[in-house]
Write an enzyme that holds these catalytic residues in place. Structure first.
Site, PDB file in Angstrom:
ATOM      1  CD  GLU A  91      -2.963   1.533   1.975  1.00  0.00           C
ATOM      2  OE1 GLU A  91      -3.584   1.850   1.805  1.00  0.00           O
ATOM      3  OE2 GLU A  91      -2.556   0.644   3.385  1.00  0.00           O
ATOM      4  CD  GLU A 116       1.873   7.277   4.916  1.00  0.00           C
ATOM      5  OE1 GLU A 116       2.084   8.924   4.997  1.00  0.00           O
ATOM      6  OE2 GLU A 116       0.602   7.692   4.200  1.00  0.00           O
ATOM      7  CG  ASP A 166      -1.532  15.665  -2.598  1.00  0.00           C
ATOM      8  OD1 ASP A 166      -1.975  16.519  -2.972  1.00  0.00           O
ATOM      9  OD2 ASP A 166      -0.295  16.530  -1.533  1.00  0.00           O
ATOM     10  CE  LYS A 170      -3.312  26.590  -5.349  1.00  0.00           C
ATOM     11  NZ  LYS A 170      -1.660  27.111  -4.631  1.00  0.00           N
ATOM     12  CG  ASP A 202     -11.700  12.305  -2.308  1.00  0.00           C
ATOM     13  OD1 ASP A 202     -10.781  12.684  -2.914  1.00  0.00           O
ATOM     14  OD2 ASP A 202     -12.096  11.897  -1.723  1.00  0.00           O
ATOM     15  CB  THR A 251     -10.298   5.862   5.493  1.00  0.00           C
ATOM     16  OG1 THR A 251     -10.724   6.852   4.237  1.00  0.00           O
ATOM     17  CG2 THR A 251      -9.418   4.472   4.548  1.00  0.00           C
ATOM     18  CG  PHE A 253      -8.417  10.809   3.738  1.00  0.00           C
ATOM     19  CD1 PHE A 253      -7.629  11.489   3.459  1.00  0.00           C
ATOM     20  CD2 PHE A 253      -8.330  10.702   2.181  1.00  0.00           C
ATOM     21  CE1 PHE A 253      -6.896  13.321   2.497  1.00  0.00           C
ATOM     22  CE2 PHE A 253      -8.709  11.328   0.664  1.00  0.00           C
ATOM     23  CZ  PHE A 253      -7.393  12.142   1.294  1.00  0.00           C
ATOM     24  CD  GLU A 254     -13.925   6.481   0.147  1.00  0.00           C
ATOM     25  OE1 GLU A 254     -15.556   6.239  -0.701  1.00  0.00           O
ATOM     26  OE2 GLU A 254     -13.880   5.506   0.915  1.00  0.00           O
TER      27      GLU A 254
END
Length: 275
Positions: A91, A116, A166, A170, A202, A251, A253-254
């Site tokens: 992952e 990570e 990420d 922009k 997303d 998660t 985050f989602e």
């Protein structure tokens, strides 16, 4: 400029120092990254977690120049690292560990490796792994784009997950996005024949980019080509998006993205046979 001191720890040694403590004499150099750097400092409760349990889960590589780089001669023997030979899922960007700990719990027969760069997230992952009682996870603080070409051999992985990288929203920053033509070829090198690269985001325009990268790479097949068209896509008839991966948990985050009105796209690439 002096380079980082070599030989800090043996290859594959587990972490035995607090996060944020750099060896004396180390010089850190700035470079372009595919992620946003965040603090390495931990609150007291996570420091306690780290000190008690990081040795079980966190691998400290020999470093290059910077906290998130690995030395040019650092390699991982995955069977040795996990103490067994088993299918391996990598992952990239494990966050606080919600996804990988859930998967490790559901699939004790598999090994899970996480990369990570956010140390508090790594500490939270360790905390979740301890609570779940799993021992089939290892995590490295490393920038995937720099580390993967160095530390892993060809065809050593069964799956690669890149969930919610990420988005670099922009337009002028989009060249920093992790998922690119060159990164696809690196993932293809790491996957065994028939191995799976699972992606999710997303951000609509990143989803279209991910789909385009998979379909442009001759080393991957999109098994969902033409499926699930997106009416917002500049080429809405193309589709190419997968059903939600049943093993991908929702998660925190989602959830924030859902609350903001965004929805996730899943994309899948299957590694074509070599030769």
């Amino acid at each position: 400029m002096n380079e980082a001191v070599e030989g800090r720890t043996p290859v594959g040694q587990r972490a035995d120092r607090r996060p944020g403590e750099a060896p004396e004499g180390t010089v850190f150099m700035s470079r372009t990254k595919s992620f946003t750097r965040r603090t390495r400092e931990l609150p007291a409760n996570l420091v306690r977690t780290w000190e008690a349990h990081a040795h079980r889960y966190v691998v400290e590589p020999r470093r290059g120049v910077g906290y998130t780089t690995v030395a040019e001669d650092f390699t991982l023997d995955l069977a040795e690292l996990f103490g067994r030979s088993a299918p391996v899922t990598l992952e990239i960007g494990s966050g606080t560990g919600e996804q990988i700990v859930a998967a490790a719990t559901a699939h004790p027969e598999r090994n899970f490796l996480a990369l990570e760069v956010w140390v508090p997230g790594i500490a939270k992952l360790v905390s979740k792994a301890v609570e779940a009682g799993v021992d089939n996870i290892r995590v490295i603080e490393a920038d995937a784009a720099q580390a993967l070409p160095i530390m892993l051999e060809d065809a050593c992985l069964d799956e690669v997950w890149t969930f919610f990288p990420d988005p670099w929203r922009k337009a002028r920053h989009r060249k920093r996005r992790l998922v690119s033509d060159s990164f696809a070829r690196e993932v293809a090198r790491l996957l065994r024949d028939g191995g799976v690269w699972r992606l999710a985001t997303d951000w609509d325009d990143y989803a279209w980019q991910m789909r385009d990268v998979i379909e442009a790479c001759e080393l991957f097949e999109n098994p969902h080509a033409g499926e699930h068209p997106d009416p917002e896509d500049p080429q809405p008839e193309r589709g190419g998006f997968a059903p939600r991966f049943e093993g991908r948990v929702v998660t925190h985050f989602e959830t924030r993205g859902i609350d903001a009105g965004r929805h996730a796209h899943d994309i899948v690439g299957i590694r074509r046979p070599r030769g």
